[in-house]
Design an enzyme around this catalytic site. Structure first.
Site, PDB file in Angstrom:
ATOM      1  N   ASP A 181      68.071 -32.594  85.777  1.00 36.49           N
ATOM      2  CA  ASP A 181      68.193 -32.187  84.397  1.00 36.49           C
ATOM      3  C   ASP A 181      67.051 -31.175  84.028  1.00 36.49           C
ATOM      4  O   ASP A 181      66.794 -30.702  82.922  1.00 36.49           O
ATOM      5  CB  ASP A 181      68.375 -33.240  83.185  1.00 36.49           C
ATOM      6  CG  ASP A 181      67.090 -34.058  83.332  1.00 36.49           C
ATOM      7  OD1 ASP A 181      66.440 -33.819  84.293  1.00 36.49           O
ATOM      8  OD2 ASP A 181      66.890 -34.560  82.268  1.00 36.49           O
ATOM      9  N   HIS A 226      64.290 -28.994  93.764  1.00 34.88           N
ATOM     10  CA  HIS A 226      64.530 -30.403  93.398  1.00 34.88           C
ATOM     11  C   HIS A 226      63.421 -31.322  93.902  1.00 34.88           C
ATOM     12  O   HIS A 226      62.968 -31.050  94.922  1.00 34.88           O
ATOM     13  CB  HIS A 226      65.877 -31.054  93.633  1.00 34.88           C
ATOM     14  CG  HIS A 226      66.298 -32.256  93.023  1.00 34.88           C
ATOM     15  ND1 HIS A 226      66.107 -32.636  91.789  1.00 34.88           N
ATOM     16  CD2 HIS A 226      66.387 -33.587  93.666  1.00 34.88           C
ATOM     17  CE1 HIS A 226      66.318 -33.653  91.539  1.00 34.88           C
ATOM     18  NE2 HIS A 226      66.542 -34.332  92.640  1.00 34.88           N
ATOM     19  N   CYS A 241      62.996 -32.921  86.801  1.00 34.61           N
ATOM     20  CA  CYS A 241      62.867 -33.653  87.954  1.00 34.61           C
ATOM     21  C   CYS A 241      61.521 -33.901  88.403  1.00 34.61           C
ATOM     22  O   CYS A 241      61.363 -35.253  88.826  1.00 34.61           O
ATOM     23  CB  CYS A 241      63.812 -33.160  89.146  1.00 34.61           C
ATOM     24  SG  CYS A 241      63.096 -31.533  89.575  1.00 34.61           S
TER      25      CYS A 241
END
Length: 229
Positions: A98, A207, A101
């Site tokens: 979102d 990520h 991370c």
């Protein structure tokens, strides 16, 4: 950092502008929350450290995020990271994608709950504000604008915020990466010896996840949200 990577695009949530109220003693409260996990976490981190002890960590230079790779490069990077994790018998606790991370992964390592990501971000922002001279040279924009942007929930963390987190929490952050030429990075506090290790995986510019030994990945149950929110 946003983590939905499909149809050759990554969608940023950096436009989110929610912020969080300050709590005078939330650092102490968070420490209490983590107390029962400290020895177990230290033991787990020690086991992970032994697996990568033969690797040379490159000197860490804080930097803001680079360009998001195209889908082909991102796929190759993810495959490279997955192979490295398998080689060292490491596994990821999957963190929500979102835009928070990095802070969620740090919260999981610090407090055994990604839910405390707002608290971690707030502490990082305090560090950036109070010790501007330590970080401003790594930020290629007006520093106050950078801090204001980084304060927003959903704004991607970068390697400057990782350094600030290491300094704020007195932690060595151990990063297993998807970089072609750099498997492993250690981020140490600048002015003191670390008192704990935090283990993250980094799929370059896409990520962060929280790292554990294979077989030790916990099942997270959402904690009652109080004190820090």
């Amino acid at each position: 950092m946003t983590e939905s990577y499909s149809n050759a695009s990554v969608s940023s949530t950096s436009s989110l502008s929610s912020s969080f109220p300050d709590t005078e003693d939330d650092q102490a409260i968070a420490s209490i929350l983590a107390e029962d996990e400290t020895s177990r976490a230290a033991a787990a981190a020690g086991r992970l450290g032994k697996r990568l002890s033969h690797l040379d960590s490159i000197p860490h230079t804080p930097r803001v995020n680079g360009e998001i790779p195209d889908v082909n490069d991102a796929t190759l990077d993810h495959e490279r990271l997955s192979e490295r994790l398998a080689t060292y018998d490491l596994a990821e606790l999957q963190i929500e994608g979102d835009g928070n991370c990095q802070f969620r992964a740090l919260a999981d390592q610090l407090f055994r709950s990604p839910d405390y990501h707002k608290h971690v971000r707030k502490q990082v922002i305090k560090q950036l504000k109070h010790f501007q001279k330590l970080y401003e040279g790594y930020v290629p924009m007006k520093y106050k604008s950078y801090v204001k942007k980084m304060k927003k929930s959903g704004e991607w963390g970068d390697h400057v915020t990782l350094q600030a987190a290491a300094d704020r929490f007195g932690a060595k952050i151990c990063l297993v990466t998807s970089f072609r030429d750099t498997c492993y990075i250690e981020i140490n506090p600048k002015d003191k010896a670390p008192t704990r290790e935090l283990w993250l995986s980094f799929w370059s510019e896409v990520h962060y996840n929280s790292l554990y030994a294979t077989g030790d990945v916990p099942t997270r149950v959402a904690r009652k949200r109080h004190w820090l929110f």
